[in-house]
Design a protein around this motif. Structure first.
Motif, PDB file in Angstrom:
ATOM      1  N   CYS A   1       9.790  -2.402  68.469  1.00 26.49           N
ATOM      2  CA  CYS A   1      10.863  -1.682  68.097  1.00 26.49           C
ATOM      3  C   CYS A   1      12.198  -2.519  68.551  1.00 26.49           C
ATOM      4  O   CYS A   1      12.270  -2.953  69.363  1.00 26.49           O
ATOM      5  CB  CYS A   1      11.116  -0.353  68.860  1.00 26.49           C
ATOM      6  N   THR A   2      13.247  -2.737  67.368  1.00 19.39           N
ATOM      7  CA  THR A   2      14.220  -3.323  67.574  1.00 19.39           C
ATOM      8  C   THR A   2      15.558  -2.676  67.764  1.00 19.39           C
ATOM      9  O   THR A   2      16.791  -3.014  68.210  1.00 19.39           O
ATOM     10  CB  THR A   2      14.790  -4.600  66.438  1.00 19.39           C
ATOM     11  N   LYS A   3      15.288  -1.303  67.857  1.00 17.08           N
ATOM     12  CA  LYS A   3      16.429  -0.306  68.243  1.00 17.08           C
ATOM     13  C   LYS A   3      17.455  -0.393  66.918  1.00 17.08           C
ATOM     14  O   LYS A   3      18.708  -0.369  67.193  1.00 17.08           O
ATOM     15  CB  LYS A   3      17.066  -0.255  69.553  1.00 17.08           C
ATOM     16  N   CYS A   4      17.065  -0.577  65.858  1.00 21.46           N
ATOM     17  CA  CYS A   4      17.955  -0.825  64.742  1.00 21.46           C
ATOM     18  C   CYS A   4      18.483   0.547  64.116  1.00 21.46           C
ATOM     19  O   CYS A   4      19.462   0.694  63.572  1.00 21.46           O
ATOM     20  CB  CYS A   4      17.167  -1.300  63.474  1.00 21.46           C
ATOM     21  N   GLY A   5      17.945   1.657  64.742  1.00 23.68           N
ATOM     22  CA  GLY A   5      18.347   3.017  64.507  1.00 23.68           C
ATOM     23  C   GLY A   5      17.973   3.573  62.998  1.00 23.68           C
ATOM     24  O   GLY A   5      18.435   4.733  62.786  1.00 23.68           O
ATOM     25  N   ILE A   6      17.418   2.918  62.254  1.00 29.64           N
ATOM     26  CA  ILE A   6      17.164   3.518  60.925  1.00 29.64           C
ATOM     27  C   ILE A   6      16.234   4.716  60.855  1.00 29.64           C
ATOM     28  O   ILE A   6      16.615   5.686  60.181  1.00 29.64           O
ATOM     29  CB  ILE A   6      16.306   2.361  60.075  1.00 29.64           C
TER      30      ILE A   6
ATOM     31  N   CYS B   1      11.209   2.236  58.544  1.00 32.14           N
ATOM     32  CA  CYS B   1      11.138   1.327  59.693  1.00 32.14           C
ATOM     33  C   CYS B   1      10.953  -0.031  59.092  1.00 32.14           C
ATOM     34  O   CYS B   1       9.880  -0.295  58.793  1.00 32.14           O
ATOM     35  CB  CYS B   1      10.138   1.644  60.729  1.00 32.14           C
ATOM     36  N   PRO B   2      11.822  -1.037  59.552  1.00 32.59           N
ATOM     37  CA  PRO B   2      11.652  -2.357  59.042  1.00 32.59           C
ATOM     38  C   PRO B   2      10.885  -3.223  59.992  1.00 32.59           C
ATOM     39  O   PRO B   2      10.929  -4.409  59.749  1.00 32.59           O
ATOM     40  CB  PRO B   2      13.014  -2.709  58.944  1.00 32.59           C
ATOM     41  N   CYS B   3      10.154  -2.845  60.850  1.00 29.09           N
ATOM     42  CA  CYS B   3       9.481  -3.658  61.789  1.00 29.09           C
ATOM     43  C   CYS B   3       7.862  -3.504  61.556  1.00 29.09           C
ATOM     44  O   CYS B   3       7.380  -2.527  61.623  1.00 29.09           O
ATOM     45  CB  CYS B   3       9.715  -3.413  63.338  1.00 29.09           C
TER      46      CYS B   3
ATOM     47  N   CYS C   1       5.419  -1.292  63.865  1.00 26.42           N
ATOM     48  CA  CYS C   1       5.924  -0.738  64.852  1.00 26.42           C
ATOM     49  C   CYS C   1       5.584   0.927  64.674  1.00 26.42           C
ATOM     50  O   CYS C   1       5.353   1.440  65.884  1.00 26.42           O
ATOM     51  CB  CYS C   1       7.544  -0.931  64.800  1.00 26.42           C
TER      52      CYS C   1
ATOM     53  N   VAL D   1      11.594   9.574  67.407  1.00 25.20           N
ATOM     54  CA  VAL D   1      11.072   8.336  67.325  1.00 25.20           C
ATOM     55  C   VAL D   1      11.885   7.258  67.894  1.00 25.20           C
ATOM     56  O   VAL D   1      11.263   6.262  68.196  1.00 25.20           O
ATOM     57  CB  VAL D   1      10.961   8.321  65.725  1.00 25.20           C
TER      58      VAL D   1
HETATM   59  S1  SF4 Z   1      13.435   2.124  62.664  1.00 21.82           S
HETATM   60 FE1  SF4 Z   1      11.586   1.273  63.802  1.00 21.82          FE
HETATM   61  S2  SF4 Z   1      12.581  -0.525  64.883  1.00 21.82           S
HETATM   62 FE2  SF4 Z   1      14.134   0.703  64.275  1.00 21.82          FE
HETATM   63  S3  SF4 Z   1      14.613   2.044  65.858  1.00 21.82           S
HETATM   64 FE3  SF4 Z   1      13.236   3.279  64.630  1.00 21.82          FE
HETATM   65  S4  SF4 Z   1      11.151   2.596  65.338  1.00 21.82           S
HETATM   66 FE4  SF4 Z   1      12.585   1.351  66.147  1.00 21.82          FE
END
Ligand code: SF4
Ligand code: SF4
Ligand code: SF4
Length: 319
Positions: A250-255, A290-292, A295, A267
Motif C-alpha cells: 500500500c502506498t497510501k494513495c487514498g484512492i 486500487c492502483p497497486c 495490494c 481499507v
Molecule cells: S488504493 Fe490501494 S494503495 Fe491506495 S491507499 Fe488504498 S489500499 Fe493503499
C-alpha cells in the motif's frame, strides 16, 4: 384500461431490463478495465427483474428473506453492494449526478460514524416495537407472523429496500408506481397527509442520494441486520467473501477511501490483513480502483477471486 396500462408498464420494464442487460454483456465482452463495476450493474439490473415478480407474493417474499439471511452468512453484505433495489436506485441517481458533472458531498467523519451507530438503534426499535402491538390472545393466528402483517407490520420496514422502484401492485389508485418505504408511510399516515408525506420522503430520498452517495445506506436498519447476521460467531465456520490487504504494497494513495460510496475508511486505515468492517457493502470498487498490484484481494473460501491491478501504468511501460 388500468389493467392494460399496468401490463404495458410491466412489459416496458422488462424490455428496459433486457436492453440494459444486453448492453452490460457487450461492455463486459469488450474487456473494459472497469469490468467489476459493469458486472455489478448487470447483476443489479437482473436482481431488479427477479425481485419485481417475487416480491408480489408473500410466500416467495418470506423465502427471499430466508435465502438472503443465509447468503449473508457466506457472502457478507454482498446483497447491499450487488442486489438491493434501493441501493441500485441510489447508484442510478449518483450516475445521473456524475453525468451532470456535479461533485458529491462527503459527510464529516463524525456524522458518518454517528449515522452508522444510529442503524443499530433503529434496528433495535423495529425488533422490539411489534412486541408491544401483539394481541397475545390472538397469537395462534400464525399467518400474521409468516406474512409480516398486523402487529408485525413494523418489521416490514426491514424489507422495504427490497421493493423495486416499480412494483406490480398499487399504492395509489390507478397507479402502478411504488418506492421503497412508501407502503409503510401510507400505512402509518393519516389518510389526509399520506400523499404529502410520501412526496416529502421521495423528494428527500432523491435529493439526498443525489448529493451524498448511498445516503440511506449510512443508517439503513436492513443493512445493519445483514451486518449482524454476517458477524454471528456461531457461523464463523462459513467461508465469507471478504477483502484482504497487503499493507506492505500500500502506498497510501487514498484512492480506496475516495471511491468508497459508504465513506468507509477501513481499507485505507487498516495496516493489512482481512478487512472486517460493518460499513463495507462489498461493492469491490476499492479493489477495482486500487492502483497497486495485488495490494487488495477479494477472497472467498481461501481462493482469490479478484486482485487490484496497476492500472495507472500503461501496459507498454511494464514491458
Ligand atoms: S488504493 Fe490501494 S494503495 Fe491506495 S491507499 Fe488504498 S489500499 Fe493503499
Ligand atoms: S444498506 Fe439498506 S438500502 Fe443500502 S443497500 Fe443495504 S439494504 Fe439496501
Ligand atoms: S470498502 Fe471497498 S468494497 Fe467496501 S463499500 Fe467501500 S469501496 Fe466498496
Amino acid at each position: 384500461m388500468v389493467a392494460l396500462l399496468s401490463e404495458m408498464l410491466k412489459i416496458l420494464f422488462l424490455a428496459g431490463l433486457t436492453l440494459a442487460g444486453t448492453l452490460a454483456i457487450r461492455i463486459l465482452a469488450k474487456n473494459l478495465s472497469r469490468k467489476t463495476s459493469y458486472l455489478r450493474i448487470f447483476i443489479q439490473i437482473m436482481s431488479q427483474a427477479f425481485l419485481f415478480y417475487l416480491i408480489a407474493f408473500p410466500l416467495w417474499l418470506s423465502l427471499v428473506v430466508v435465502v438472503l439471511l443465509l447468503a449473508t452468512l457466506f457472502f457478507g453484505r454482498f446483497f447491499c453492494g450487488w442486489i438491493c433495489p434501493f441501493g441500485f436506485y441510489m447508484d442510478l441517481v449518483s450516475m445521473l449526478r456524475q453525468t451532470l458533472k456535479v461533485r458529491y458531498l462527503s459527510l464529516p467523519e463524525s456524522v458518518n460514524r454517528f449515522l452508522h451507530e444510529l442503524r443499530y438503534l433503529l434496528f433495535g426499535v423495529l425488533l422490539v416495537w411489534p412486541l408491544f402491538l401483539v394481541n397475545y390472545s390472538n397469537l395462534p393466528n400464525s399467518s400474521s407472523v409468516i406474512f409480516l402483517s398486523g402487529p408485525f407490520n413494523p418489521l416490514r420496514i426491514l424489507l422495504a429496500p427490497l421493493v423495486p422502484v416499480i412494483a406490480p401492485w398499487q399504492i395509489f389508485p390507478n397507479s402502478n408506481l411504488n418506492f421503497p418505504y412508501v407502503d409503510q408511510i401510507v400505512y402509518y399516515s393519516n389518510d389526509n397527509y399520506a400523499l404529502m408525506a410520501v412526496l416529502v420522503f421521495v423528494g428527500l430520498a432523491v435529493v439526498s442520494s443525489f448529493l451524498v452517495r448511498r445516503f440511506w445506506c449510512r443508517f439503513c436498519p436492513t443493512g445493519v441486520s445483514l451486518a449482524i447476521a454476517n458477524k454471528l460467531s456461531a457461523f464463523k465456520w462459513a467461508p465469507v467473501l471478504h477483502i484482504e490487504k497487503d499493507g506492505e504494497k500500500c502506498t497510501k494513495c487514498g484512492i480506496c477511501r475516495r471511491v468508497c460510496t459508504a465513506q468507509d475508511t477501513s481499507v485505507y486505515e487498516q495496516k493489512g490483513g482481512r478487512i472486517d468492517s460493518s460499513m463495507c457493502m462489498l461493492c469491490l470498487r476499492c479493489v477495482e480502483m486500487c492502483p497497486c498490484e495485488e495490494c487488495l484481494k477479494v477472497k472467498f473460501d481461501g481462493k482469490t477471486l479478484l486482485v487490484s491491478k496497476n492500472w495507472l501504468e500503461p501496459a507498454t511501460e511494464k514491458l
